[in-house]
Design a protein around this motif. Structure first.
Motif, PDB file in Angstrom:
ATOM      1  N   GLU A 571       0.827  -1.210   0.000  1.00  0.00           N
ATOM      2  CA  GLU A 571       0.000   0.000   0.000  1.00  0.00           C
ATOM      3  C   GLU A 571       0.862   1.261   0.000  1.00  0.00           C
ATOM      4  O   GLU A 571       1.667   1.480   0.906  1.00  0.00           O
ATOM      5  N   TRP A 572       0.655   2.086  -0.988  1.00  0.00           N
ATOM      6  CA  TRP A 572       1.376   3.349  -1.122  1.00  0.00           C
ATOM      7  C   TRP A 572       1.193   4.225   0.118  1.00  0.00           C
ATOM      8  O   TRP A 572       2.142   4.867   0.576  1.00  0.00           O
ATOM      9  N   ASN A 573       0.005   4.265   0.672  1.00  0.00           N
ATOM     10  CA  ASN A 573      -0.329   5.219   1.723  1.00  0.00           C
ATOM     11  C   ASN A 573       0.052   4.769   3.131  1.00  0.00           C
ATOM     12  O   ASN A 573      -0.239   5.469   4.096  1.00  0.00           O
ATOM     13  N   HIS A 574       0.714   3.633   3.282  1.00  0.00           N
ATOM     14  CA  HIS A 574       1.090   3.169   4.620  1.00  0.00           C
ATOM     15  C   HIS A 574       2.517   3.629   4.933  1.00  0.00           C
ATOM     16  O   HIS A 574       3.462   3.267   4.229  1.00  0.00           O
ATOM     17  N   TRP A 578       7.715   2.995   3.706  1.00  0.00           N
ATOM     18  CA  TRP A 578       8.682   3.969   3.205  1.00  0.00           C
ATOM     19  C   TRP A 578       9.893   4.031   4.125  1.00  0.00           C
ATOM     20  O   TRP A 578       9.771   3.919   5.337  1.00  0.00           O
ATOM     21  N   SER A 583       6.623   9.051   4.494  1.00  0.00           N
ATOM     22  CA  SER A 583       5.763   8.907   3.318  1.00  0.00           C
ATOM     23  C   SER A 583       5.962  10.088   2.377  1.00  0.00           C
ATOM     24  O   SER A 583       6.407  11.162   2.785  1.00  0.00           O
ATOM     25  N   PHE A 602      -0.646   2.014  -5.889  1.00  0.00           N
ATOM     26  CA  PHE A 602      -1.406   3.233  -5.604  1.00  0.00           C
ATOM     27  C   PHE A 602      -2.845   2.944  -5.997  1.00  0.00           C
ATOM     28  O   PHE A 602      -3.152   2.782  -7.184  1.00  0.00           O
ATOM     29  N   GLY A 605      -7.392   7.569  -2.996  1.00  0.00           N
ATOM     30  CA  GLY A 605      -6.991   8.872  -2.479  1.00  0.00           C
ATOM     31  C   GLY A 605      -6.316   9.724  -3.536  1.00  0.00           C
ATOM     32  O   GLY A 605      -6.160   9.337  -4.710  1.00  0.00           O
ATOM     33  N   SER A 607      -2.782  11.909  -4.056  1.00  0.00           N
ATOM     34  CA  SER A 607      -1.453  12.156  -3.505  1.00  0.00           C
ATOM     35  C   SER A 607      -1.200  13.651  -3.369  1.00  0.00           C
ATOM     36  O   SER A 607      -1.850  14.483  -4.024  1.00  0.00           O
ATOM     37  N   ASP A 608      -0.262  14.018  -2.491  1.00  0.00           N
ATOM     38  CA  ASP A 608       0.253  15.379  -2.537  1.00  0.00           C
ATOM     39  C   ASP A 608       0.878  15.598  -3.908  1.00  0.00           C
ATOM     40  O   ASP A 608       1.244  14.640  -4.600  1.00  0.00           O
ATOM     41  N   GLY A 630      -7.593   6.047  -7.584  1.00  0.00           N
ATOM     42  CA  GLY A 630      -7.126   7.285  -6.988  1.00  0.00           C
ATOM     43  C   GLY A 630      -6.492   8.224  -8.001  1.00  0.00           C
ATOM     44  O   GLY A 630      -6.608   8.040  -9.221  1.00  0.00           O
TER      45      GLY A 630
END
Length: 855
Positions: A571-574, A578, A583, A602, A605, A607-608, A630
């Motif tokens: 998961e990218w968002n965990h 990283w 993150s 990904f 959501g 991303s920034d 996302g």
């Protein structure tokens, strides 16, 4: 040719004594005689080299260290023409007998321009005599902003004095000042060599040069033209051996071209010329405002400093909440209203903070840190220190400190020291080798069961010299007790890795009572001075009870990058996925490596807004990214490009859904690199271009190999597509009819284009629904949207299902067609397939590439 008259005119020219009549006479002689031009070229080049060493006057001794040799003294007693003959004679031996200090060569009458195989300056000799030149500091790198170095490990550091050397970078701005005061601001992509304090050689880049009086006569060499300063400020755009531009901001420059038609020209304030591959000059409008300047680099420096401070602030929470973080001193001001506030206490912000782990400041003064508004402690006196305690025994330990050294004025300079004198005690310091007391090395030690032993005393090479004083550095050590290995780092770069030679005993580290920046031992230490106080500043200190990997250290050092770890899940968002628990945040460069078993996904959501994403970032590294939903956004910095397979790496991106919005996309960039981007669903938008000539989608550039395949979803770009640039191989694949659209140049105000180089392939597979065509959009209507097939560009067509008869449009464009030799690939059945360029709008010019099948 009247050689005596030519010599006289050249003397006047070099002494700036030509009037309008003698200037015209010299130009006529040069235009009329190849021999005169060759003589002029040698003489001006020699004069430039002599200027570098303060020998412009013929009356000066050629040996500045003493009396001239007898032979030279005899020559000097003769007339000037004989002196010139002698000088030109030895010039050939000096210039062409391997004088490595200059590193590149030029050839009269041609465009030879190459960097030496050895980019480092060397001591040279002639006829076995004493060295003519030796390594000397010739310049300093004053500033570097948002720079992407071609080789980060060998890149110069800001504030570091430089010998003659080559500098290469892809993006960003640097400011270099020579020892004579010449100030060069250079914008990437750039390839430049600092030859001496009076000469640079630029193969590529946009630069401005400001030359003060001490550097009068400064020389800039390029593949097409030499520029000699006569008290000026000027700007240049150098594009290898294809084109160059010179714009004079102030004063006067002299241009020298090695071609027969245009050997010399003066250029004054407000004038500009372009120089083509044939070396001929063409007047162009002056445009000095578009070139990098000191004001530009100052402005971007302020922006970069603010961005770095903001990135650091954003990451403090991630550091403090890391489960392995034992201690975190950020040195920021504590709220005076907070209960128990004292200005002599530094709070431990780690979530695991224990009682007594806050730091007590002894003697140090508060001062400024790495950025405006960032606080630091200033260590000056022998009593200055920070006292704290972290109890426990740790099989592994990582400590990272941000420091600015003022001096290395003792045999040992303490960084982190324990004072318990028990087994497992640690000592981390900077020591001076006896051979050179001006240079320091990192030294880590561990107290054994029977005292201090060399088996657990680890040293780096001498690496911290006077050039580092007054600049901020990140120092780190990693103790891995499981393997008995100690690693030390400076600015994220590994500088030592040593295994313990102790044959028995525990390998844990004991912390207990600790001192930062000093040491007060509770026992006698024979044969060594006890005073070991740190001289300088510290503005961050962190301790973790795990062994950081080199990637973790790099992630901690590089505030503007996030590195995929993938140890927790895909998961990218965990955050646990990283490096260093950091993150991706706004304006980050994101690196995805780790292999098939550690791919990144990904899925949801937004991303920034990132700078870019790099998948497969280095030789031997494989990265894989799946985009399934996302919105992944990487458009923050206009000169950062998302890359799949770079620097020898292998990268794969599969997008089956969601939205990906990128500045531009490069796939398989440079030798040994391979990249694949497969789009089967979702939307891919490329909102900028790598460059005006390269476009938004660059597949297989610079001897790399890249594949872009679309079988569904939608592709839209702002600029064009380039396949196989600079010796690479690019493959663009359209699979069937399921893709919603393929629009090149449809975003914003840019024109699309298609450039397909020899050996690169446009591949189309027809299904029962036909084929989604590629559309090249012309937005401006000004000679844009061209389609270019170079000789040897390949077309590969076939079926993805049962063969059917019919005709399908592979590509349609609104601009010009330049077909130099598009041909079918070898495995195309010529009995079934044919292709043609068709005029579908009766304009008289082809606008469509159509294929026909007759199974």
């Amino acid at each position: 040719m009247d050689i005596a008259r030519l010599e006289k005119l050249l003397d006047l020219y070099l002494d700036e004594g030509l009037d309008s009549e003698t200037k015209r006479e010299l130009e006529e002689m040069l235009l009329a005689s190849p021999r005169a031009r060759a003589f002029f070229w040698e003489r001006t080049q020699l004069n430039a080299h002599l200027r570098q060493h303060g020998q412009e006057s013929w009356g000066n001794d050629l040996d500045p260290g003493g009396e001239p040799p007898v032979e030279i003294a005899e020559v000097k007693s003769r007339n000037k023409s004989l002196v010139l003959t002698w000088i030109v004679g030895i010039a050939a031996s000096v210039i062409f007998m391997g004088l490595g200090y200059w590193g590149m060569q030029t050839r009269v009458g041609g465009n030879a321009f190459r960097f030496a195989k050895n980019d480092s300056p060397q001591t040279s000799t002639v006829d076995g005599n004493a060295p003519l030149l030796s390594e000397v500091w010739v310049a300093v790198l004053r500033k570097a902003v948002d720079v992407e170095w071609n080789d980060p490990e060998s890149a110069p550091s800001v504030g570091e004095p430089m010998t003659a050397r080559r500098i290469q970078f892809e993006n960003g701005l640097v400011e270099i000042q020579t020892n004579r005061g010449a100030l060069i601001v250079l914008k990437g992509p750039a390839d430049l060599e600092v030859v001496s304090d009076m000469e640079i050689r630029c193969a590529k880049g946009r630069l401005s040069v400001d030359v003060p009086p001490p550097a009068h006569g400064f020389l800039v060499q390029t593949p097409l033209v030499k520029v000699v300063d006569r008290g000026t400020a000027f700007a240049m755009d150098v594009r290898g051996d294809t084109t160059a531009e010179v714009h004079v901001i102030d004063g006067l420059v002299e241009l020298m071209s090695p071609t027969e038609d245009s050997p010399m020209r003066e250029l004054r304030e407000g004038e500009a010329v372009g120089v083509a591959v044939d070396g001929l000059y063409k007047d162009i409008p002056a445009d000095t405002k578009s070139f990098p300047s000191a004001a530009d680099i100052n402005s971007r420096t302020r922006v970069a400093v603010n961005a770095a401070r903001q990135a650091w602030r954003q990451r403090r929470k991630a550091i403090a909440s890391d489960p392995s973080c034992l201690l975190y001193f950020d040195f920021e001001r504590t709220d005076p209203k907070e209960e128990g506030f004292k200005d002599t206490v530094i709070r431990n912000h780690a979530n695991r903070a224990t009682e007594g782990s806050d730091g007590t400041i002894v003697g140090c003064d508060w001062t400024s840190g790495r950025w405006p508004g960032k606080r630091a402690l200033d260590f000056k006196n022998v009593s200055d220190r920070v006292l704290f305690a972290v109890d426990g025994e740790h099989e592994s330990l990582t400590c990272i400190a941000s420091v600015r050294l003022g001096a290395i004025d003792r045999e040992f300079t303490s960084l982190l020291m324990s004072d318990d004198a028990i087994e497992g005690e640690l000592q981390w310091q900077i020591s001076r080798p006896q051979s050179d007391g001006s240079i320091g090395r990192l030294q880590f030690g561990r107290w054994g069961s029977t005292g201090w032993h060399a088996e657990d005393d680890f040293l780096s090479k001498p690496i911290i010299g006077p050039q580092q004083f007054g600049t901020w550095m990140q120092l780190a050590f990693v103790w891995d007790g499981e393997t008995g290995v100690c690693s030390q780092y400076v600015d994220g770069v590994l500088v030592s890795r040593n295994s313990s030679r102790a044959l028995s005993g525990a390998r844990y580290l004991r912390t207990g009572r600790l001192e930062l920046g000093n040491w007060t031992p509770r026992f006698e230490l024979a044969g060594s001075s006890v005073v070991r106080n740190f001289s300088g500043r510290i503005d961050e200190f962190v301790m973790f009870d795990r062994a950081f990997s080199p990637e973790d250290i790099l992630a901690f050092q590089d505030l503007k990058s996030a590195y995929w770890k993938g140890s927790h899940s895909d998961e990218w968002n965990h955050p646990a996925n990283w490096m260093a628990g950091v993150s991706p945040l706004r304006s980050d460069d994101v690196y995805v490596d780790g292999g098939v078993e550690r791919k990144a996904v990904f899925s949801d959501g937004v991303s920034d807004d990132l700078n870019r994403v790099i998948v497969g970032s280095k030789l031997g590294r494989y990265g894989e990214l799946d985009i399934t939903g996302g919105s992944l956004v990487a458009t923050r910095s206009s000169d950062r490009h998302t890359r799949v397979g770079v620097a020898g790496g292998m990268g794969v991106v599969t997008q089956s859904g969601g939205n990906a919005s990128l500045n531009s996309l490069q796939i398989g960039l440079d030798p040994q690199s391979q990249g694949i981007y497969q789009l089967s669903g979702g939307k891919l938008r490329l909102t900028r271009g790598v460059s005006p000539t390269t476009g938004s989608l660059d597949v297989g550039p610079q001897q790399g190999r890249g594949i872009f395949e679309i079988s569904g979803g939608a592709l839209s770009t702002r600029r064009g597509v380039t396949l196989g640039r600079d010796g690479g191989t690019g493959i663009f694949v359209v699979q069937g009819s399921a893709a919603e659209e393929i629009k090149i140049g449809s975003i914003g105000d840019g024109d699309g284009f298609w450039v397909q180089n020899p050996g690169s392939i446009l591949k189309a597979r027809v299904d029962e629904g036909g084929l989604t065509g590629i559309f090249i959009d012309d937005v401006t209507g000004i000679d844009g949207a061209h389609v270019m097939f170079e000789n040897g560009a390949l077309l590969d067509v076939g079926f993805s299902g049962p063969p059917i008869a019919g005709a399908w449009d592979v590509m349609k464009w609104e601009g010009r067609l330049i077909d130099s030799g598009l041909q079918f690939a070898d495995d195309v059945d010529l009995d079934v397939w044919s292709f043609e360029f068709v005029d579908t709008d009766s304009s008289g010019a082809a606008d469509t590439l159509r294929v026909t099948a007759n199974p």
